[in-house]
Design a protein around this motif. Structure first.
Motif, PDB file in Angstrom:
ATOM      1  N   GLY A  18       0.782  -1.232   0.000  1.00  0.00           N
ATOM      2  CA  GLY A  18       0.000   0.000   0.000  1.00  0.00           C
ATOM      3  C   GLY A  18       0.812   1.279   0.000  1.00  0.00           C
ATOM      4  O   GLY A  18       0.300   2.340   0.354  1.00  0.00           O
ATOM      5  N   GLN A  19       2.077   1.217  -0.388  1.00  0.00           N
ATOM      6  CA  GLN A  19       2.929   2.407  -0.389  1.00  0.00           C
ATOM      7  C   GLN A  19       2.849   3.200  -1.697  1.00  0.00           C
ATOM      8  O   GLN A  19       3.591   4.145  -1.879  1.00  0.00           O
ATOM      9  N   ALA A  20       1.995   2.798  -2.627  1.00  0.00           N
ATOM     10  CA  ALA A  20       1.844   3.442  -3.937  1.00  0.00           C
ATOM     11  C   ALA A  20       3.181   3.594  -4.653  1.00  0.00           C
ATOM     12  O   ALA A  20       3.602   4.689  -4.983  1.00  0.00           O
ATOM     13  N   PHE A  40       5.007  -5.711 -17.348  1.00  0.00           N
ATOM     14  CA  PHE A  40       4.498  -6.563 -16.269  1.00  0.00           C
ATOM     15  C   PHE A  40       3.211  -5.967 -15.701  1.00  0.00           C
ATOM     16  O   PHE A  40       2.225  -6.683 -15.486  1.00  0.00           O
ATOM     17  N   ILE A  41       3.236  -4.652 -15.430  1.00  0.00           N
ATOM     18  CA  ILE A  41       2.064  -3.976 -14.864  1.00  0.00           C
ATOM     19  C   ILE A  41       0.854  -4.130 -15.790  1.00  0.00           C
ATOM     20  O   ILE A  41      -0.246  -4.465 -15.350  1.00  0.00           O
ATOM     21  N   LYS A  42       1.063  -3.915 -17.080  1.00  0.00           N
ATOM     22  CA  LYS A  42      -0.039  -4.046 -18.047  1.00  0.00           C
ATOM     23  C   LYS A  42      -0.595  -5.469 -18.047  1.00  0.00           C
ATOM     24  O   LYS A  42      -1.810  -5.679 -18.039  1.00  0.00           O
ATOM     25  N   LYS A  51      -6.180  -3.128  -9.523  1.00  0.00           N
ATOM     26  CA  LYS A  51      -6.810  -2.017 -10.228  1.00  0.00           C
ATOM     27  C   LYS A  51      -5.862  -0.831 -10.187  1.00  0.00           C
ATOM     28  O   LYS A  51      -5.061  -0.697  -9.258  1.00  0.00           O
ATOM     29  N   VAL A  52      -6.007   0.043 -11.177  1.00  0.00           N
ATOM     30  CA  VAL A  52      -5.182   1.241 -11.239  1.00  0.00           C
ATOM     31  C   VAL A  52      -6.078   2.447 -11.033  1.00  0.00           C
ATOM     32  O   VAL A  52      -7.094   2.602 -11.717  1.00  0.00           O
ATOM     33  N   ARG A  59      -0.121  10.919 -10.226  1.00  0.00           N
ATOM     34  CA  ARG A  59       0.455   9.591  -9.977  1.00  0.00           C
ATOM     35  C   ARG A  59      -0.664   8.562  -9.989  1.00  0.00           C
ATOM     36  O   ARG A  59      -1.833   8.907  -9.843  1.00  0.00           O
ATOM     37  N   VAL A  60      -0.263   7.312 -10.138  1.00  0.00           N
ATOM     38  CA  VAL A  60      -1.251   6.239 -10.098  1.00  0.00           C
ATOM     39  C   VAL A  60      -1.015   5.378  -8.874  1.00  0.00           C
ATOM     40  O   VAL A  60       0.099   5.288  -8.364  1.00  0.00           O
ATOM     41  N   LYS A  61      -2.091   4.775  -8.427  1.00  0.00           N
ATOM     42  CA  LYS A  61      -1.995   3.854  -7.293  1.00  0.00           C
ATOM     43  C   LYS A  61      -2.552   2.521  -7.738  1.00  0.00           C
ATOM     44  O   LYS A  61      -3.574   2.465  -8.432  1.00  0.00           O
TER      45      LYS A  61
END
Length: 199
Positions: A18-20, A40-42, A51-52, A59-61
């Motif tokens: 949970g540190q984004a 990898f993320i995709k 989820k993004v 920024r994204v989390k």
């Protein structure tokens, strides 16, 4: 368990914390390129593992989904099994290797690499009369590891060890080349490879 599974597990662990983390943060922690982390993320997003969402400052989390949590649990179990099997294989192979050296009258050895393989090999070495003179490692910041001094690769030729065991397979060719260039005979240099065998 392959490299891709291990990287997937590490990414899922970082996201669960949970540190984004940014993709750059993840690339640094995984020691891979930013482009590889992006792919990898995709892929993991498409599989529904997280989820993004967008957070302030553009920024994204990443938020782990129940499916992602289940995959992380499965990979964690596999990693524990893999690690235990690997540990047993390294212990068995290094144990046989050191006993053969002991039977030939070898008294001293040095490890090249201060990581986890060195720690496992050290346990096997304790079952023989062979002394670990030092650990050779240019990257280690400690002056002593496993109770012995850490020396830079440049001092290898002056140590007078009978045998050298490379316990850093990722740097094996560089270390072997340096040792041979320093005049150490090729038949005195051995490697614990990435599958835990001695070669």
């Amino acid at each position: 368990m392959d490299t891709q599974d291990i990287r997937t597990l590490k990414i899922l662990e970082e996201i669960e914390n949970g540190q984004a983390p940014s993709q750059r943060d993840l690339a640094g922690k995984l020691d891979v390129s930013l482009g590889l982390v992006n792919s990898f993320i995709k892929r993991l997003t498409q599989k529904g593992y997280f989820k993004v969402t967008t957070i302030p400052r553009n920024r994204v989390k990443y938020i782990l989904t129940p499916k992602g949590a289940a995959e992380k649990a499965r990979l964690t179990y596999e990693f524990i099994q893999y690690s235990f099997t690997f540990y047993k294989r390294v212990r068995e192979n290094t144990g046989k290797f050191f006993k053969e050296l002991e039977a030939r009258g070898v008294k001293t050895a040095a490890f090249c690499g201060a990581g986890e393989l060195a720690e496992i090999a050290y346990v096997s070495l304790q079952e023989t009369s062979i002394s670990l003179v030092c650990i050779i490692d240019d990257q280690c910041s400690k002056s002593r590891v496993l109770g012995v001094p850490v020396r830079p690769l440049g001092q290898a030729e002056s140590l007078g060890c009978e045998h050298y065991l490379i316990t850093a397979p990722e740097s094996a060719s560089k270390i072997r080349g340096f040792l041979e260039d320093a005049g150490i005979a090729a038949d005195k240099i051995f490697l614990v490879n990435s599958s835990g065998r001695i070669e």
